[in-house]
Motif scaffolding. Sequence first.
Motif, PDB file in Angstrom:
ATOM      1  N   GLN A  61       0.832  -1.204   0.000  1.00 47.44           N
ATOM      2  CA  GLN A  61       0.000   0.000   0.000  1.00 47.44           C
ATOM      3  C   GLN A  61       0.869   1.258   0.000  1.00 47.44           C
ATOM      4  O   GLN A  61       0.564   2.239  -0.684  1.00 47.44           O
ATOM      5  N   PHE A  62       1.952   1.231   0.775  1.00 46.37           N
ATOM      6  CA  PHE A  62       2.886   2.360   0.749  1.00 46.37           C
ATOM      7  C   PHE A  62       3.520   2.510  -0.630  1.00 46.37           C
ATOM      8  O   PHE A  62       3.669   3.629  -1.145  1.00 46.37           O
ATOM      9  N   ALA A  63       3.901   1.371  -1.231  1.00 50.26           N
ATOM     10  CA  ALA A  63       4.546   1.421  -2.552  1.00 50.26           C
ATOM     11  C   ALA A  63       3.590   1.996  -3.599  1.00 50.26           C
ATOM     12  O   ALA A  63       4.008   2.760  -4.481  1.00 50.26           O
ATOM     13  N   LYS A  64       2.318   1.664  -3.519  1.00 48.78           N
ATOM     14  CA  LYS A  64       1.335   2.223  -4.458  1.00 48.78           C
ATOM     15  C   LYS A  64       1.209   3.726  -4.277  1.00 48.78           C
ATOM     16  O   LYS A  64       1.037   4.479  -5.249  1.00 48.78           O
ATOM     17  N   GLY A  65       1.306   4.181  -3.025  1.00 44.26           N
ATOM     18  CA  GLY A  65       1.273   5.617  -2.789  1.00 44.26           C
ATOM     19  C   GLY A  65       2.502   6.315  -3.339  1.00 44.26           C
ATOM     20  O   GLY A  65       2.411   7.444  -3.853  1.00 44.26           O
ATOM     21  N   MET A  66       3.652   5.666  -3.253  1.00 44.05           N
ATOM     22  CA  MET A  66       4.884   6.274  -3.779  1.00 44.05           C
ATOM     23  C   MET A  66       4.851   6.350  -5.302  1.00 44.05           C
ATOM     24  O   MET A  66       5.465   7.255  -5.897  1.00 44.05           O
ATOM     25  N   LYS A  67       4.139   5.426  -5.940  1.00 43.16           N
ATOM     26  CA  LYS A  67       4.060   5.456  -7.404  1.00 43.16           C
ATOM     27  C   LYS A  67       3.488   6.767  -7.930  1.00 43.16           C
ATOM     28  O   LYS A  67       3.838   7.227  -9.017  1.00 43.16           O
ATOM     29  N   LYS A  68       2.607   7.378  -7.122  1.00 42.45           N
ATOM     30  CA  LYS A  68       1.968   8.611  -7.575  1.00 42.45           C
ATOM     31  C   LYS A  68       2.920   9.797  -7.539  1.00 42.45           C
ATOM     32  O   LYS A  68       2.881  10.660  -8.416  1.00 42.45           O
ATOM     33  N   SER A  69       3.780   9.851  -6.521  1.00 41.86           N
ATOM     34  CA  SER A  69       4.710  10.976  -6.403  1.00 41.86           C
ATOM     35  C   SER A  69       6.061  10.680  -7.040  1.00 41.86           C
ATOM     36  O   SER A  69       6.717  11.584  -7.575  1.00 41.86           O
ATOM     37  N   ASP A  70       6.501   9.430  -6.984  1.00 40.67           N
ATOM     38  CA  ASP A  70       7.796   9.019  -7.558  1.00 40.67           C
ATOM     39  C   ASP A  70       7.567   7.730  -8.341  1.00 40.67           C
ATOM     40  O   ASP A  70       7.832   6.621  -7.841  1.00 40.67           O
ATOM     41  N   PRO A  71       7.043   7.837  -9.557  1.00 44.17           N
ATOM     42  CA  PRO A  71       6.637   6.653 -10.327  1.00 44.17           C
ATOM     43  C   PRO A  71       7.741   5.616 -10.497  1.00 44.17           C
ATOM     44  O   PRO A  71       7.503   4.423 -10.319  1.00 44.17           O
ATOM     45  N   LYS A  72       8.951   6.073 -10.846  1.00 44.79           N
ATOM     46  CA  LYS A  72      10.027   5.128 -11.130  1.00 44.79           C
ATOM     47  C   LYS A  72      10.455   4.382  -9.866  1.00 44.79           C
ATOM     48  O   LYS A  72      10.544   3.143  -9.859  1.00 44.79           O
ATOM     49  N   ASP A  73      10.721   5.146  -8.799  1.00 44.61           N
ATOM     50  CA  ASP A  73      11.154   4.509  -7.551  1.00 44.61           C
ATOM     51  C   ASP A  73      10.035   3.675  -6.927  1.00 44.61           C
ATOM     52  O   ASP A  73      10.281   2.607  -6.362  1.00 44.61           O
ATOM     53  N   GLY A  74       8.811   4.166  -7.029  1.00 49.76           N
ATOM     54  CA  GLY A  74       7.685   3.420  -6.484  1.00 49.76           C
ATOM     55  C   GLY A  74       7.496   2.094  -7.188  1.00 49.76           C
ATOM     56  O   GLY A  74       7.231   1.068  -6.535  1.00 49.76           O
TER      57      GLY A  74
ATOM     58  N   MET B 127       9.807   0.426  -8.741  1.00 48.08           N
ATOM     59  CA  MET B 127      10.943  -0.435  -8.399  1.00 48.08           C
ATOM     60  C   MET B 127      10.726  -1.118  -7.048  1.00 48.08           C
ATOM     61  O   MET B 127      10.954  -2.328  -6.907  1.00 48.08           O
ATOM     62  N   ILE B 128      10.291  -0.340  -6.059  1.00 55.40           N
ATOM     63  CA  ILE B 128      10.068  -0.910  -4.729  1.00 55.40           C
ATOM     64  C   ILE B 128       8.923  -1.931  -4.778  1.00 55.40           C
ATOM     65  O   ILE B 128       8.994  -2.995  -4.156  1.00 55.40           O
ATOM     66  N   PHE B 129       7.864  -1.611  -5.524  1.00 55.93           N
ATOM     67  CA  PHE B 129       6.725  -2.524  -5.629  1.00 55.93           C
ATOM     68  C   PHE B 129       7.170  -3.859  -6.214  1.00 55.93           C
ATOM     69  O   PHE B 129       6.772  -4.933  -5.719  1.00 55.93           O
ATOM     70  N   LYS B 130       8.012  -3.805  -7.225  1.00 51.77           N
ATOM     71  CA  LYS B 130       8.508  -5.028  -7.848  1.00 51.77           C
ATOM     72  C   LYS B 130       9.415  -5.810  -6.898  1.00 51.77           C
ATOM     73  O   LYS B 130       9.325  -7.043  -6.805  1.00 51.77           O
ATOM     74  N   ASP B 131      10.285  -5.077  -6.164  1.00 51.20           N
ATOM     75  CA  ASP B 131      11.187  -5.750  -5.213  1.00 51.20           C
ATOM     76  C   ASP B 131      10.419  -6.401  -4.066  1.00 51.20           C
ATOM     77  O   ASP B 131      10.792  -7.467  -3.576  1.00 51.20           O
ATOM     78  N   LEU B 132       9.330  -5.761  -3.645  1.00 54.83           N
ATOM     79  CA  LEU B 132       8.528  -6.349  -2.581  1.00 54.83           C
ATOM     80  C   LEU B 132       7.845  -7.638  -3.045  1.00 54.83           C
ATOM     81  O   LEU B 132       7.746  -8.611  -2.284  1.00 54.83           O
ATOM     82  N   GLU B 133       7.377  -7.649  -4.278  1.00 55.72           N
ATOM     83  CA  GLU B 133       6.783  -8.866  -4.821  1.00 55.72           C
ATOM     84  C   GLU B 133       7.825  -9.981  -4.898  1.00 55.72           C
ATOM     85  O   GLU B 133       7.537 -11.147  -4.595  1.00 55.72           O
ATOM     86  N   SER B 134       9.057  -9.596  -5.281  1.00 58.16           N
ATOM     87  CA  SER B 134      10.141 -10.588  -5.345  1.00 58.16           C
ATOM     88  C   SER B 134      10.495 -11.103  -3.955  1.00 58.16           C
ATOM     89  O   SER B 134      10.719 -12.301  -3.756  1.00 58.16           O
ATOM     90  N   ALA B 135      10.541 -10.182  -2.972  1.00 58.27           N
ATOM     91  CA  ALA B 135      10.865 -10.582  -1.594  1.00 58.27           C
ATOM     92  C   ALA B 135       9.832 -11.566  -1.067  1.00 58.27           C
ATOM     93  O   ALA B 135      10.171 -12.563  -0.401  1.00 58.27           O
ATOM     94  N   LYS B 136       8.567 -11.299  -1.363  1.00 63.80           N
ATOM     95  CA  LYS B 136       7.500 -12.202  -0.920  1.00 63.80           C
ATOM     96  C   LYS B 136       7.615 -13.549  -1.621  1.00 63.80           C
ATOM     97  O   LYS B 136       7.423 -14.601  -0.991  1.00 63.80           O
ATOM     98  N   TRP B 137       7.957 -13.548  -2.892  1.00 58.39           N
ATOM     99  CA  TRP B 137       8.097 -14.792  -3.653  1.00 58.39           C
ATOM    100  C   TRP B 137       9.259 -15.622  -3.096  1.00 58.39           C
ATOM    101  O   TRP B 137       9.141 -16.851  -2.944  1.00 58.39           O
ATOM    102  N   TYR B 138      10.380 -14.947  -2.789  1.00 56.82           N
ATOM    103  CA  TYR B 138      11.529 -15.662  -2.218  1.00 56.82           C
ATOM    104  C   TYR B 138      11.165 -16.289  -0.870  1.00 56.82           C
ATOM    105  O   TYR B 138      11.552 -17.426  -0.568  1.00 56.82           O
ATOM    106  N   LEU B 139      10.433 -15.537  -0.034  1.00 54.23           N
ATOM    107  CA  LEU B 139      10.029 -16.067   1.268  1.00 54.23           C
ATOM    108  C   LEU B 139       9.120 -17.278   1.109  1.00 54.23           C
ATOM    109  O   LEU B 139       9.216 -18.244   1.863  1.00 54.23           O
TER     110      LEU B 139
END
Length: 468
Positions: A304-317, A319-331
């Motif tokens: 939810q935080f990452a989705k909020g960051m997408k609005k103000s910082d699309p590129k960084d948001g 990136m973080i959203f994708k990394d979080l999905e990867s982190a969850k997949w690894y776990l």
Amino acid sequence: MQFTIQVSVKDDFGETTIEDIISLDKVPDNPDDIGLSLMESKSLLKSLQNLMVSHQAELYTKTHLNCPHCQKKRRIKGHYGIHYRTLFGIVPLSSLRVYNCDCKVIPAKTTSLLTDWIPDHNSPELQYIETKWASLMAYGLTSNLLKDILPVGTALNASTVRNHLHKVAKRQENDLEGKPEYISGCAYEWGNLPKPGKPITVGIDGGYVRNWYEKKTNFEVVAGKSFSKEKAPKRFGFVQKIDDHPRKKLMSMLSDQGMQNNQQITFLSDGADNLRDLQFMMYPESLHILDWFHVTMRFTVLNQFAKGMKKSDPKDGAMIFKDLESAKWYLWHGNVQESLEKIGECCDVCYDDELHYENRKKFYKHLSEMYTYIENNQPMIPNYGERYRYDEIISTAFVESTINEVVAKRMVKKQQMQWSHKGAHYLLQTRTAVLNGDLKNIFSGWYPGLKIEGQAEKQYIPDLNLAA
């Protein structure tokens, strides 16, 4: 038409007396007055109880007037009144106080005969019904319902019911003294034990109730459930601030389910420090798993935080959203190190002061807490995907229903009932005993002559194939 009910009493000495209990006048033409009314039945029960208890007390006094050691008649000091509370009324009794005989050294000079006979002036059945009902509904409702249908006396109120329940809960706690906190015996001898049954699963979680003394704050209560495919589930609960030996409670519950020293047990919890410490070092044949349900909840907040960051910082948001999905997949596949690296990369991106996201600091704090959470619980993280494919449990979602069953339904979170630490802890002891169907056996152990009819509560056996 008049009905007179009489009682014939024959004592141990062969003497028989007949006494009138109650006389009832009935009008045959009145269709609203057929049979016993509730008021008449309460009056009948109260009169009968008074007669029976009075005769029993009189006979006990007569047969125990002599010294139990030398059979010499003891001198009488005087009488004093006591009140014996029962489900069928409060019975006033006259207790005889006698001087102790000199044939044996006894610290007390006098003895009250009826106090020796009934040291607790509340009958076991009264305590049993009060405890059972008050564990399932509010104290005030319990006292009102008892007064509606039984001649318990007008003095019964919510405070009295609560005090009696606390007394029962304290006695339950005292029964745990001397019981082990850990598995005893030598591991070399476990191989000679019979083949154990199916693995036992124990789920532990915490809930919160409102504090009576600090109105704006809550405190945590711990509850859990253990079950297997062969055994009916058992529930337990406690307030850790009050309970000094929670492991004894958990070990006693597992022993009641027939646990053997060589039986496999799986513990699932949300990874909180207090729950992790409770289960570790308790049982060598145990497997400890971090609950996937709570892991998913934490990732949901971060997304939810990452989705909020997408609005103000699309590129960084993004990136973080994708990394979080990867982190969850690894776990999910048990790769903790790769997951930690992805979360660490998210922390590095979020630490940048040049980001425009207004909740950046808060997002960074949640990411750091997630990193620490995964790192501290690393030994408890299995390959969730593999366990799921083999229909092995990975989530304490079944415990969430237990929290609702044990805590929320009785402590009425929606109405914001307020509790003291001791009040909540004692109620959890009796409520779990009622839900487990153990209260009857507990009272039967305390009072072997107690006659309690009725079947134990039905047990609900949950589906073991639960995943988030």
